[in-house]
Structure formats: C-alpha cells, structure tokens
Scaffold this active site. Structure first.
Site, mmCIF file in Angstrom:
data_model
loop_
_atom_site.group_PDB
_atom_site.id
_atom_site.type_symbol
_atom_site.label_atom_id
_atom_site.label_comp_id
_atom_site.label_asym_id
_atom_site.label_seq_id
_atom_site.Cartn_x
_atom_site.Cartn_y
_atom_site.Cartn_z
ATOM 1 N N ARG A 129 5.655 1.216 -12.407
ATOM 2 C CA ARG A 129 5.558 0.316 -11.233
ATOM 3 C C ARG A 129 6.552 0.670 -10.139
ATOM 4 O O ARG A 129 7.040 -0.197 -9.420
ATOM 5 C CB ARG A 129 5.719 -1.140 -11.652
ATOM 6 C CG ARG A 129 4.627 -1.619 -12.592
ATOM 7 C CD ARG A 129 4.557 -3.119 -12.673
ATOM 8 N NE ARG A 129 3.588 -3.512 -13.697
ATOM 9 C CZ ARG A 129 3.893 -3.757 -14.962
ATOM 10 N NH1 ARG A 129 5.139 -3.650 -15.362
ATOM 11 N NH2 ARG A 129 2.962 -4.108 -15.818
ATOM 12 N N LYS A 234 8.586 8.083 14.956
ATOM 13 C CA LYS A 234 7.746 7.453 13.933
ATOM 14 C C LYS A 234 8.529 6.380 13.187
ATOM 15 O O LYS A 234 7.998 5.308 12.874
ATOM 16 C CB LYS A 234 7.195 8.499 12.961
ATOM 17 C CG LYS A 234 6.293 7.865 11.905
ATOM 18 C CD LYS A 234 5.357 8.812 11.212
ATOM 19 C CE LYS A 234 4.454 8.026 10.247
ATOM 20 N NZ LYS A 234 3.563 8.892 9.472
ATOM 21 N N GLU A 244 1.496 -1.649 8.509
ATOM 22 C CA GLU A 244 0.359 -1.379 9.390
ATOM 23 C C GLU A 244 -0.503 -2.599 9.642
ATOM 24 O O GLU A 244 -1.695 -2.592 9.373
ATOM 25 C CB GLU A 244 -0.498 -0.234 8.822
ATOM 26 C CG GLU A 244 -1.435 0.322 9.874
ATOM 27 C CD GLU A 244 -2.081 1.631 9.461
ATOM 28 O OE1 GLU A 244 -2.194 1.901 8.260
ATOM 29 O OE2 GLU A 244 -2.462 2.391 10.365
ATOM 30 N N ASN A 252 -2.096 6.243 15.385
ATOM 31 C CA ASN A 252 -3.447 6.795 15.282
ATOM 32 C C ASN A 252 -3.962 7.374 16.596
ATOM 33 O O ASN A 252 -5.132 7.736 16.689
ATOM 34 C CB ASN A 252 -4.412 5.717 14.785
ATOM 35 C CG ASN A 252 -4.142 5.337 13.349
ATOM 36 O OD1 ASN A 252 -3.795 6.193 12.536
ATOM 37 N ND2 ASN A 252 -4.268 4.065 13.038
ATOM 38 N N HIS A 255 -6.484 10.001 16.563
ATOM 39 C CA HIS A 255 -6.950 10.131 15.178
ATOM 40 C C HIS A 255 -8.344 9.565 14.955
ATOM 41 O O HIS A 255 -9.027 9.981 14.021
ATOM 42 C CB HIS A 255 -5.957 9.463 14.219
ATOM 43 C CG HIS A 255 -4.751 10.317 13.946
ATOM 44 N ND1 HIS A 255 -3.890 10.715 14.936
ATOM 45 C CD2 HIS A 255 -4.280 10.878 12.788
ATOM 46 C CE1 HIS A 255 -2.926 11.467 14.395
ATOM 47 N NE2 HIS A 255 -3.147 11.578 13.106
#
Lengths: 376, 376
Positions: A129, A234, A244, A252, A255
C-alpha cells in the site's frame, strides 16, 4: 560564493506538504545517486526497475553507485517501449519487489524514461500500500514532465494511462549528462514539453527559449536551466492542484489534439511520438484559440515558428501516412479522458504564456477547425 | 423525539478531513441505497461489483434501488471466495468499469463481503487514478472491519493483502438485515472483530458485549449498536493514523498470531476462517501478555471465557488437523507484513481494553510461548 559550484546540482522543491520532495538537476547525478539517496533515506534497501536500453548504458554505473553508498539493491530489467506499461509488467515488477522482501520504508527506483517511471511509480504505490519511490529519469521528456507530479499508470485496451494512481516520489535525480545519449528526435520531442511551460504561463521563459534553444540542445548550463525552469513550472502547478481537479489541467496544453493524433496513428512511434503530437497540438491549440478570437493569429504564428525552428512538426500534414478524417479525430478527442460529462474541455490561450481552461467548447467548432486543418 | 425513528439508520462519521465519509448502519439500507447514494452524489452513474453468492440474494433488490433513484448501473459478478482477490480479477473489474465508460466522478460500488470490498476498492482507486467508491458490506466482518479505513488490496503468491492502496469510500451502507442470511459460523467470525474493539481500548463495550452478545446475534437494536460502536472505534483509530504509521497497528490485536495460524492451514476456510484465527490470536495475545507480566492471567481467562461462550475457538487445539510446529509458526509470524526491520512487533495488553503496541518483542519469547501453547 553565491552561485553554486559548477558540479552542484540545481534543486527544485515540489511543495506538497508532507509529500514534498526535491528534484536535483545537473551533471553526474547517476554516479552520485547512491550518496544522494543514502543521505536522505538511511538504512534502506532498493529495487531498481529499468528497461533493456537504459540498462545497457547506465545500469552498471547506477548499481555501483548504490553499492558504494551501502544500499543493497536488486534490479529488474523490462523490455523497452510503451507496451511495457501493462498489467502484465506491473505484476512482474510487483512480484520482483515482493520477492526481494523489501519493506514499506525501502525504496523502488525507476531508472529510465516515462514508461519505466510510470510503471514503477504505480508498482511502488501499491506494494504494501505504498513504498518509497525514487525517480532517475533518463529521457528529457521524463525529466521535465513525468518525473514531476506523481502521476503513475499503465495502458489498457481502452486507452493510455487510464489506470494508475498518484504516488509522489521521495526524490528525483535528473542527470543532464545522460541526455547526450538520446537520439535527436527524442530530445526534440522532450523539448516540446519544455516549450509548453513557457506557453502555459511563462512568456519570459518562452522568449528565453526562442533565443537560447540551441544551447539547451547542446548541453551545459542552458540545458540545466531549461530543465530546472520546467520542473519549477510544473511543480508550481502541481502544488496548486495535486489531484488534478482544477488548474493542473493547464498541463494538458496541446495534449487534447496531441493525444487524438497519437490515437489516429495507433501510437505508432515511427509516425509520431508523444512530444511531436504535443508540438502539433500546441500549434493547433493556438490556431484554434485565434479562430475563436481568444488570441492573436500572430501568437499562433510565433509558436509555430519556434517549434519549426527546433525541428518539431507543427502540422498534421507532416505526419507520414494517411490520417483518419476530421469526424474520426473528433471522436478520438471525445474519447479522451479529459472529457467531463460529455462536454469538451480544451486548454485555450489568450496569447503566449496566457493559457486557460475552457470548458464546454462546442464540438461543432472543433469539427470545423479540424476540417480546415486536415491535410487530407 | 431524541431517539431516532426505528427505521432511521445510525450514522457514524469517519473524520478524515476532505476524505471524511459517513457510515450508515441499520435496517433496510439495501432497498434505500439508491436514494442515499443519489442524495449525496447527484447525477452519477455506477458500476456494481459483487460475487455470485451475494448476487443471488441481493443484487436484484440493490439494482432496483439504484434504478428507482435514477442511477444508471452495470453489474460485474465475480466468483465467490478469497481467490478472487487476484491480479486477474482486479483487471476484470478495471476492464468492466472502463468498458462502461464511467468517468472519474462516477461511482464503483462494492456489494459483498471483505473480498469484494477489498478488490473493488482497489479497482476504484486505480481507474482514472481514483474514482468514487461506495461500500455496501454484506458480511458482519466487512461491516465492522474492512469497510472502515480505506484499506484495499489483493493477494499474491507472496502473501495476503501485500498489494493494494488506501482509498477511502465516499459512503458505506451497512444493512443489518442482510446479516440474517449469514451462516452462524460466519457471523461468529465477524463477532470476533467486534470483541476486538472492546479489547483494544473500550473496556465498557467489552463488558456490554459480555452481557448482551445474545441480542447482537439475534438482531435488532443491540446488533445495530454493536456494529455502530465497532465502526466508531475503528474510525477513531483510523482518523488518528490514516496510513498506518502508528496507532493503527492496534487494530492488529490478535492478528499476528491469527495470520500465522491462517498461513499454517494454508488459508483453508474449512479449518479456520479469519475471525476464528483472530479469536484464537486474541486469546494468545492476552496469555502472552500475562506471560510477559504485562497483564493479569485473570484478564486472559476472561477474554477466553467470553469468546468461548459465543462459540468461537480459543486455542490452537481446536483447529482441525495437524499444525506445523512452533518454529514454523514463528517463521510465519516473522513473514507477516507487520514485521519491521526484522524486529517482531506485537499488540500486547495491560488488561481488557488496554492494548498497546510492543516493538522489539524477542523472537525467543514468542517461540517458547508457542511451544507451550502448541497442541502437538
């Protein structure tokens, strides 16, 4: 003594609270990787995940670096290429990490480009995990894009990157020297993402790139600066929107069109690689913005001129072979994961460095635009 | 009018900041599921994941409930049993959700016990890097344990639950009526986890259970109360330590021994189911604590007496068939994922409701204790 010594890497911090981490960018970092990792994560063991191409060039030096820093490590070498981002290879990496009996605080290292990074980060995120994860990106694209922000994933028959998770690395080591071994076409493709950061919200950086791109290609301080500025850009956007749900969509830019073109050639890298799709996509995004009276046609021409100057394709006509028609391209866009509730979301722009998220863009406008720009 | 109406569910909030969610516990919740989901998540679509056994009893009513609330849904029915927690079935669920073209804000619903919940939560956590997730646990064990806290996962050849992630549900609907269809042995096994919460840090709850366990088994208000108190107890511990770096280990009371016993019978559920292993493990943990002079032997006898009264096994001798020897059992314990850096970590206790995390328990002590308690 204000400037760092020439062999000191540039440090960019990704500010994500208790998931904050450093990106080091500079020369010779593969050789120094062991020391950098050991100083931050004492007493750990490691699994190195890489691909056949990268292993041939860098695995020996990298393993030696870990060994000399006292980090016991095993390596998994995967086939190179996008097909490796599969459930099958995810399972292979997971098995290798478990077979090595690594514990939760041990580290999984991705030594490679975006494919290795995305797959390895996913595996690190799900073994026990969530294990520690270090990225050593060896492609320009990975250094400026996929190694920042914690997106991991694999591809399925339904599409690319539809399965994965957010798993932030604990450290990223971007060795600018390893880029010298990249084919020019791949370096250029990574450069498209560098230019993207200028186009999103850093007009001065874009201007700097217009003046200095040759130095970025040849290496040294300009390359380090361009990579660092990209990571910083970024990192800022990701820090605003880790998962997001908002601003991160700005990344994007180019993109939506780009992914549609990649789909249109069935991700055949001999015809179009990701960064080339993004380059064409960014030009289309600026032209589309101009068509919608959001930005000046001069800005669109400026973007096209710069990307053309560095040798990137800037129009659909430059993609070898026949493309599907505009209706089919629109269907690829509608299929893209950035579609929400059937409405088309695009990153549009008011000009160089002034991108914004446009929701509810009418499909009819996109279709007309695609028809006008279609080479067929 | 202070008491809720008889048909009003009890609400337990799991306080995890922006990942906080409600657990509703009560009668008739399968039939009301559509309304409860739709009121919290308007406009969504759903994928229902269930298994063959649960589908036969509850899928029709559940689907009808979603339909009448205007939630379009598709269903995936998996084979029942622990073997379903595999990469293969993870991929099957992921494919089904993607094939249904669900988006990130749509919901994946787990209708079933722990196996369905763990697998479905994992799938929901990785499709589109994290979709919404609703749990409708249909076993007592799932209602009081696996549906609280966001742990998801699958099994691999190296062990159970070694692969997965933390993915919190948006809502849990625990219908206490569906438990009437459970075999008594399974209900008892789930009850072991209820008793565990009393033994961890709620001595009054344990006393209440000693007096009222028959009512919990027969249903109605006592059952709802016991489940709600268990969820509240787990929720409090999870809220203190969402990612299991500290206090959450308390939830492993009885589990280190229990998992070793489950491993020893190769997870053969005809010989030992999880809750039975936990029951024996809790008795052993108290006896071991007494042996280490941490708690009174009377407390150990009290725990044993209660679990025996409800019909749970309390010693290794009650497991049918031969067991591996004590050395082998110790090896299973050392293999358990709760081992850190080779040191043995146990949940020990100073008495009923006074459990604590003991790190660096000497393996030699464990071995002697296992030899003394071994039936062979």
């Amino acid at each position: 003594m204000d400037a760092p010594a020439p062999d000191q890497p540039v440090r960019v911090e990704v500010g994500l609270g208790d998931r904050a981490y450093d990106i080091l960018i500079g020369s010779g970092l593969v050789a120094r990787a062991g020391a950098e990792i050991a100083s931050r994560m004492p007493g750990i063991r490691a699994a190195i995940v890489t691909d056949e191409n990268v292993a041939a060039t860098h695995l020996e030096a990298f393993s030696a670096s870990l060994e000399s820093a006292g980090i016991p490590a095993t390596a998994v070498t995967l086939p190179a290429g996008e097909r490796t981002k599969s459930f099958e290879h995810l399972q292979q990496v997971v098995d290798a990490v478990l077979d090595a009996r690594l514990e939760r605080r041990d580290v999984v290292v991705a030594l490679g480009g975006g494919v290795v990074g995305d797959l390895t980060g996913f595996a690190a995120g799900i073994v026990r995990r969530g294990m520690r994860f270090v990225q050593v990106p060896t492609s320009l694209l990975a250094q400026v894009d996929s190694s920042v922000g914690g997106k991991t994933g694999i591809n399925t028959s339904q599409g690319k990157n539809l399965v994965g998770l957010f798993h932030q690395p604990g450290l990223v080591l971007a060795d600018t020297d390893v880029l010298d071994t990249l084919p020019l076409r791949e370096f250029r493709a990574g450069y498209a993402e560098i230019a993207k950061y200028g186009l999103i919200d850093r007009p001065d950086f874009f201007s700097w790139l217009e003046a200095n791109w040759r130095d970025v290609f040849s290496g040294g301080a300009a390359r380090t600066r361009a990579i660092a500025e990209s990571c910083r850009s970024k990192a800022e956007i990701v820090a605003r929107d880790e998962f997001e749900t908002g601003d991160r969509a700005l990344l994007n830019l180019g993109h939506t069109f780009g992914h549609a073109l990649e789909s249109a050639v069935a991700y055949d890298g001999t015809r179009l690689v990701h960064g080339e799709g993004v380059a064409i996509g960014m030009v289309l995004a600026h032209r589309f913005s101009a068509r919608l009276n959001q930005c000046s046609p001069d800005d669109a021409r400026r973007v096209e001129a710069h990307l053309k100057a560095v040798g990137l394709p800037t129009s659909m006509a430059e993609i070898p072979g026949a493309l599907p028609d505009a209706d089919r391209l629109l269907a690829y866009i509608a299929q893209d994961k950035k579609v929400s509730r059937g409405a088309l979301t695009f990153i549009l722009t008011h000009g160089v460095g002034q991108s914004y998220i446009a929701r509810d863009v009418p499909a009819s406008e996109v279709l007309s635009f695609l028809r006008e720009n279609h080479p067929g």
